[in-house]
Structures are given as structure tokens and as C-alpha cells.
Design a protein around this motif. Sequence first.
Motif, PDB file in Angstrom:
ATOM      1  N   THR A   1      -0.601  17.684  74.146  1.00 58.92           N
ATOM      2  CA  THR A   1      -2.014  17.324  74.246  1.00 58.92           C
ATOM      3  C   THR A   1      -2.470  17.254  75.704  1.00 58.92           C
TER       4      THR A   1
ATOM      5  N   HIS B   1      -2.808  20.853  76.870  1.00 57.12           N
ATOM      6  CA  HIS B   1      -3.987  21.427  76.218  1.00 57.12           C
ATOM      7  C   HIS B   1      -5.253  20.965  76.945  1.00 57.12           C
ATOM      8  N   ALA B   2      -5.323  19.666  77.218  1.00 54.71           N
ATOM      9  CA  ALA B   2      -6.496  19.121  77.913  1.00 54.71           C
ATOM     10  C   ALA B   2      -6.640  19.715  79.306  1.00 54.71           C
TER      11      ALA B   2
ATOM     12  N   ARG C   1     -12.580  20.509  81.827  1.00 55.94           N
ATOM     13  CA  ARG C   1     -11.886  19.220  81.722  1.00 55.94           C
ATOM     14  C   ARG C   1     -11.155  18.874  83.014  1.00 55.94           C
TER      15      ARG C   1
ATOM     16  N   HIS D   1     -15.340  17.750  75.244  1.00 56.26           N
ATOM     17  CA  HIS D   1     -14.365  17.838  76.336  1.00 56.26           C
ATOM     18  C   HIS D   1     -13.777  16.457  76.626  1.00 56.26           C
TER      19      HIS D   1
ATOM     20  N   ALA E   1     -11.230  15.461  74.080  1.00 52.39           N
ATOM     21  CA  ALA E   1      -9.924  16.102  74.304  1.00 52.39           C
ATOM     22  C   ALA E   1      -9.150  15.357  75.390  1.00 52.39           C
TER      23      ALA E   1
ATOM     24  N   ASN F   1      -7.960  12.089  73.794  1.00 52.87           N
ATOM     25  CA  ASN F   1      -6.836  12.323  72.880  1.00 52.87           C
ATOM     26  C   ASN F   1      -5.522  12.495  73.634  1.00 52.87           C
TER      27      ASN F   1
END
Length: 121
Positions: free
Chosen positions: A11, A14-15, A21, A52, A55, A58
Motif C-alpha cells: 500500500t 502504491h501510494a 500523491r 488521492h 490512498a 490507507n
Amino acid sequence: MVELNAPQLDTVFHALGDATRRHMLHALAGGERTVGQLAEPFAISLAAASKHIKALENAGLIRREIRGRTHVCRLDPGPLASAHHWLSFYERFWTGRLDVLETLLRAEDAGRSPTPEGEEQ
């Protein structure tokens, strides 16, 4: 091989995989920002900015606090430290490999004698 907490790293990476981001994180390194302030530099809606931010939340990279009607975000650097720790294994690996290459190239250069101009080796 270094895996650490794979789902958390997934995660986080990914972010970090999105330029918007990453820019938002950079802005948050300077201090708290509202969702509107984070969205301002981009030609995106507040709804898109919120996606965004979600994310980033998360991944645990930011914390959002609601103050009245205002959503204020701040950086949480903990997950970045985990990602850095994971990357540092590969940094050491490549540094070691490049050191070996440098040693080999220096040894090869030391074995060659300089040739006078105009002569071939």
C-alpha cells in the motif's frame, strides 16, 4: 530477502507510485494542510484530491483530522521509514556490486601501460 510487512509495503509503494500523491506528501512535510490546500496546485476536483488523500491514508502515510467542517491532514512518516528500510537492503546490494565493478576496472586500468601518441596497442 527482505520482505518486512508485505501488505503494508504494497500500500505504501502504491501510494508513492503516483506523482500527485508524492507532491502532496512533500507539501505535508512542511506542515499540516487542508484538503483544499493539497488540491490547489493541481487541476483536479476536491473529490479527486480526496481519493488521492484516501490512498495516502490507507497506506498510513497521512492522518486526517476533522476540525469543524475542515479536514486537516498531516504527515505520518512511520510507513516511509519501513519503505526506506526495505529499499536500503537493495541499496547495499547495488553498492556492493558497484564496488566490485570499480575494483575490477581499476585493476584492468592498472594492467595497461600508456602508449605513446600515434602508436597502437
